[in-house]
Design a protein around this motif. Structure first.
Motif, PDB file in Angstrom:
ATOM      1  N   LEU A   1      -7.624  -6.513  -6.099  1.00 52.60           N
ATOM      2  CA  LEU A   1      -7.576  -6.069  -4.717  1.00 52.60           C
ATOM      3  C   LEU A   1      -6.472  -6.827  -3.995  1.00 52.60           C
ATOM      4  O   LEU A   1      -6.257  -8.009  -4.254  1.00 52.60           O
ATOM      5  CB  LEU A   1      -8.910  -6.362  -4.014  1.00 52.60           C
ATOM      6  N   ALA A   2      -5.777  -6.160  -3.102  1.00 54.95           N
ATOM      7  CA  ALA A   2      -4.823  -6.815  -2.203  1.00 54.95           C
ATOM      8  C   ALA A   2      -5.350  -6.548  -0.799  1.00 54.95           C
ATOM      9  O   ALA A   2      -5.331  -5.408  -0.334  1.00 54.95           O
ATOM     10  CB  ALA A   2      -3.418  -6.264  -2.383  1.00 54.95           C
ATOM     11  N   GLU A   3      -5.835  -7.585  -0.145  1.00 50.81           N
ATOM     12  CA  GLU A   3      -6.515  -7.395   1.128  1.00 50.81           C
ATOM     13  C   GLU A   3      -5.572  -7.080   2.283  1.00 50.81           C
ATOM     14  O   GLU A   3      -5.994  -6.499   3.278  1.00 50.81           O
ATOM     15  CB  GLU A   3      -7.380  -8.611   1.444  1.00 50.81           C
ATOM     16  N   GLU A   4      -4.309  -7.459   2.170  1.00 49.41           N
ATOM     17  CA  GLU A   4      -3.341  -7.170   3.228  1.00 49.41           C
ATOM     18  C   GLU A   4      -1.981  -6.932   2.602  1.00 49.41           C
ATOM     19  O   GLU A   4      -1.215  -7.862   2.370  1.00 49.41           O
ATOM     20  CB  GLU A   4      -3.298  -8.302   4.246  1.00 49.41           C
ATOM     21  N   SER A   5      -1.677  -5.672   2.338  1.00 48.98           N
ATOM     22  CA  SER A   5      -0.422  -5.286   1.699  1.00 48.98           C
ATOM     23  C   SER A   5       0.468  -4.551   2.692  1.00 48.98           C
ATOM     24  O   SER A   5      -0.017  -3.755   3.498  1.00 48.98           O
ATOM     25  CB  SER A   5      -0.716  -4.378   0.492  1.00 48.98           C
TER      26      SER A   5
ATOM     27  N   PHE B   1      -0.314  -2.009   7.639  1.00 48.19           N
ATOM     28  CA  PHE B   1      -1.064  -3.061   6.958  1.00 48.19           C
ATOM     29  C   PHE B   1      -2.181  -2.381   6.172  1.00 48.19           C
ATOM     30  O   PHE B   1      -3.025  -1.695   6.765  1.00 48.19           O
ATOM     31  CB  PHE B   1      -1.649  -3.977   8.031  1.00 48.19           C
ATOM     32  N   ARG B   2      -2.219  -2.583   4.842  1.00 49.92           N
ATOM     33  CA  ARG B   2      -3.137  -1.804   4.011  1.00 49.92           C
ATOM     34  C   ARG B   2      -4.004  -2.701   3.121  1.00 49.92           C
ATOM     35  O   ARG B   2      -3.583  -3.748   2.679  1.00 49.92           O
ATOM     36  CB  ARG B   2      -2.348  -0.843   3.119  1.00 49.92           C
TER      37      ARG B   2
ATOM     38  N   LEU C   1      -7.039  -5.708  11.477  1.00 51.78           N
ATOM     39  CA  LEU C   1      -5.597  -5.459  11.462  1.00 51.78           C
ATOM     40  C   LEU C   1      -5.189  -4.301  10.555  1.00 51.78           C
ATOM     41  O   LEU C   1      -4.046  -3.842  10.608  1.00 51.78           O
ATOM     42  CB  LEU C   1      -4.851  -6.722  11.019  1.00 51.78           C
ATOM     43  N   LEU C   2      -6.097  -3.822   9.725  1.00 44.53           N
ATOM     44  CA  LEU C   2      -5.739  -2.786   8.750  1.00 44.53           C
ATOM     45  C   LEU C   2      -5.424  -1.449   9.405  1.00 44.53           C
ATOM     46  O   LEU C   2      -6.106  -1.007  10.327  1.00 44.53           O
ATOM     47  CB  LEU C   2      -6.874  -2.586   7.742  1.00 44.53           C
ATOM     48  N   ASP C   3      -4.378  -0.807   8.858  1.00 44.99           N
ATOM     49  CA  ASP C   3      -4.022   0.550   9.257  1.00 44.99           C
ATOM     50  C   ASP C   3      -4.562   1.572   8.261  1.00 44.99           C
ATOM     51  O   ASP C   3      -4.671   2.755   8.576  1.00 44.99           O
ATOM     52  CB  ASP C   3      -2.497   0.709   9.324  1.00 44.99           C
ATOM     53  N   GLY C   4      -4.840   1.104   7.041  1.00 41.76           N
ATOM     54  CA  GLY C   4      -5.309   2.042   6.038  1.00 41.76           C
ATOM     55  C   GLY C   4      -5.666   1.390   4.728  1.00 41.76           C
ATOM     56  O   GLY C   4      -5.594   0.172   4.561  1.00 41.76           O
ATOM     57  N   VAL C   5      -6.029   2.271   3.785  1.00 42.93           N
ATOM     58  CA  VAL C   5      -6.461   1.859   2.451  1.00 42.93           C
ATOM     59  C   VAL C   5      -5.626   2.632   1.434  1.00 42.93           C
ATOM     60  O   VAL C   5      -5.348   3.816   1.624  1.00 42.93           O
ATOM     61  CB  VAL C   5      -7.963   2.154   2.247  1.00 42.93           C
ATOM     62  N   THR C   6      -5.237   1.939   0.369  1.00 43.01           N
ATOM     63  CA  THR C   6      -4.457   2.566  -0.699  1.00 43.01           C
ATOM     64  C   THR C   6      -5.191   2.416  -2.019  1.00 43.01           C
ATOM     65  O   THR C   6      -5.657   1.332  -2.361  1.00 43.01           O
ATOM     66  CB  THR C   6      -3.059   1.914  -0.808  1.00 43.01           C
TER      67      THR C   6
ATOM     68  N   LYS D   1      -9.262   4.799  12.798  1.00 45.78           N
ATOM     69  CA  LYS D   1      -8.823   5.907  11.933  1.00 45.78           C
ATOM     70  C   LYS D   1      -7.987   5.316  10.799  1.00 45.78           C
ATOM     71  O   LYS D   1      -6.764   5.302  10.861  1.00 45.78           O
ATOM     72  CB  LYS D   1      -7.990   6.916  12.728  1.00 45.78           C
ATOM     73  N   LEU D   2      -8.645   4.805   9.783  1.00 48.70           N
ATOM     74  CA  LEU D   2      -7.942   4.224   8.647  1.00 48.70           C
ATOM     75  C   LEU D   2      -7.412   5.339   7.745  1.00 48.70           C
ATOM     76  O   LEU D   2      -8.178   6.182   7.289  1.00 48.70           O
ATOM     77  CB  LEU D   2      -8.876   3.306   7.854  1.00 48.70           C
ATOM     78  N   GLY D   3      -6.119   5.347   7.514  1.00 50.39           N
ATOM     79  CA  GLY D   3      -5.519   6.334   6.631  1.00 50.39           C
ATOM     80  C   GLY D   3      -5.801   6.002   5.179  1.00 50.39           C
ATOM     81  O   GLY D   3      -6.008   4.840   4.824  1.00 50.39           O
ATOM     82  N   ILE D   4      -5.815   7.025   4.333  1.00 48.93           N
ATOM     83  CA  ILE D   4      -6.066   6.817   2.901  1.00 48.93           C
ATOM     84  C   ILE D   4      -4.926   7.435   2.106  1.00 48.93           C
ATOM     85  O   ILE D   4      -4.610   8.615   2.260  1.00 48.93           O
ATOM     86  CB  ILE D   4      -7.410   7.432   2.452  1.00 48.93           C
TER      87      ILE D   4
END
Length: 173
Positions: free
Chosen positions: A8-12, A19-20, A63-68, A95-98
C-alpha cells in the motif's frame, strides 16, 4: 473481504491526479518486460489484507483526492476491489476518485464483462482506467500517469456511455 496485496502507498502523487491512496494488488499474468513491479506477478505472493481495514485507512486521511488500484493486475481480483470501491463510493463526505491500472485493454475488459459480472461492476465504479500492457520499447518519462505510449488514460464513465474507449485529457487533471 480478503484481498491479496503486494503493498500500500498511503500518500502517492504518481498514481493519478492529486494525493492518492494506492493499493498494489498481488498477482499478474502479463509478465511485461521491464515491469516496474515484478514482485507483484506471483499470485501466491504478497499478503492477505482486509478491504474493511483498507477502507478505514483511506477515510482517516483528509488530504486524499482519490484511490488507485495498481498491481499486479487489479482485474485478477475484481470481487474484493468491487467491495472496496462500493465502500469508497458510499462515503459521501468526500468525492474520492477511483482509478485502476490494468494490462488489459478497455476493449478486452468490455468483452470479459459480457460473462464476468464482477469485471463489469468494477468498471462501472471507476472514474479512470490506464489500460494496456507496459511496453518497454515505448517507455516515456514525458507521459502523465503512464509508463509507455501505448497505454491510454481512459474516462471510464464516458466510455461506458459511448460504448467505446474515450481518452481523458490529462492536461487538466
Amino acid at each position: 473481504m480478503e484481498i491479496r496485496i503486494a503493498g500500500l502507498a498511503e500518500e502517492s502523487i504518481v498514481d493519478g491526479p492529486g494525493f492518492r491512496y494506492t493499493i498494489f494488488t498481488q498477482g499478474c499474468p502479463h509478465n511485461c518486460k521491464g515491469c516496474h513491479n515484478p514482485q507483484t506477478h506471483d499470485p501466491d505472493g504478497g499478503r492477505l489484507d482486509d478491504t474493511d481495514r483498507i477502507f478505514e485507512q483511506i477515510i482517516k486521511d483528509p488530504l486524499l483526492d482519490g484511490v488507485t488500484f495498481s498491481g499486479g493486475e487489479p482485474f485478477c481480483q475484481c470481487k474484493p476491489l468491487v467491495c472496496l470501491a462500493k465502500k469508497i463510493r458510499s462515503f459521501n463526505e468526500r468525492k474520492l476518485g477511483i482509478i485502476s491500472y490494468t494490462g488489459y485493454t478497455f476493449e478486452q475488459l468490455m468483452k470479459r464483462s459480457e460473462t464476468d459480472p464482477d469485471c463489469k461492476e468494477l468498471l462501472s465504479l471507476l472514474d479512470y482506467l490506464v489500460d494496456g500492457r507496459y511496453e518497454e520499447n515505448k517507455r516515456s518519462l514525458e507521459l502523465k500517469f503512464r509508463g509507455s505510449s501505448n497505454q491510454r488514460f481512459i474516462d471510464v464513465q464516458r466510455s461506458l456511455k459511448e460504448g467505446r474507449a474515450v481518452e481523458a485529457d490529462t492536461e487538466y487533471l
